[in-house]
Design an enzyme around this catalytic site. Sequence first.
Site, PDB file in Angstrom:
ATOM      1  CB  CYS A 138     105.437   7.384   0.967  1.00 17.92           C
ATOM      2  SG  CYS A 138     106.997   7.862   1.923  1.00 17.92           S
ATOM      3  CG  HIS A 263     103.931  10.021   5.194  1.00 19.42           C
ATOM      4  ND1 HIS A 263     104.409   9.617   6.357  1.00 19.42           N
ATOM      5  CD2 HIS A 263     104.503   9.734   4.038  1.00 19.42           C
ATOM      6  CE1 HIS A 263     105.956   9.108   5.812  1.00 19.42           C
ATOM      7  NE2 HIS A 263     105.845   9.151   4.529  1.00 19.42           N
TER       8      HIS A 263
END
Length: 357
Positions: A138, A263
Amino acid sequence: MTANRSSAPALAVVGATGAVGSVLLQILPTRADVWGDIRLIASPRSAGRRLAVRGEETEVLALTEDAFDGLGPGDVVLFLTPAEVSARWAPVVTARGAVVVDQSAAFRQDPEVPLVVPEVNGHAARIRPRGIVAGPDCVTAAMIAAVGALHAGFSLVELTVSSYQAAGAAGRAGSQALRRQLSLVAGTALGEAPGDVRRAVGEDTGPFAAPLALNVVPWSGDLREDGWSSHELAVRAETRRILDLTSLKVSVTCVQVPVVTGHSLTVRARFEQRVDARAAREILETAPGVVLVDDPAAGEFPTPADAAGTDPAWVGRVRGSLDDRYALEFFVCADNLRKGAALNAAQIAELIVGELA
């Protein structure tokens, strides 16, 4: 487009009740309706649960060989599971002729398994000797659409990144650990004396190496040679594979931050060609899967709180390096459960179906 249910390919989702699986079920109704039967599969403890899929309740099947009965060529099975589960069950699926799309680390470094982000190297999904297509970590997924677009324009030669990783990337255990820790420190004066946050949080820091509330933790993964973490080395290796730059210089520092979802990364990219911020912004404005938000004078730049629950990578703070006309610096955020996992898997599956149609 509405699929003919009787003739359309089947989609099976292994890990349907997990954090990423739950997001995938939210995403499916927003995508092109190319699927016939959608089958939900999870661990035996989740078997029998009923989840909404395209507005209809569907019973979750236990992960056994029987769960894959009837699947074959033209069908796709998504694995949104830990690596050990994918490694065990993906060959069972491919032996039946169905294609596997795996979001775990099980096959990311296998040379016979393409590692795909559709906005960057979707063509790679066509050649799959093992019948498997992998999606990246990710963190890699959060930045790679932007980096790939800039590479196409200026030819990347070096990449230095620091990640600011959300707790949710560790699954529900990560989110729950952060929320528990925040409840312990909220309304206090903690964070001003040595060890006070650690004492308040206690020994149970969840999946993190240290308390995450009121803190950042410069570690993610397992220890590797010379002090690198497995996660840092994985982002390096995946970036090289996706961009097909086997000798690309890449340095990564992974940091956990007290954010639930989304993120972020600071990126310094160096190119063969001279680059300036204006030209880079023009490329990023039209790059698939990227949204440019870059007006610091007005306080407009991406943050993970804004990226959470959205599909694109959000890019801002684009600026030329002060000391190198061949280098560019920028900040990028993306939802780690969507583009970092569920959305990327759905996009790969749609590429495969389009190819087989």
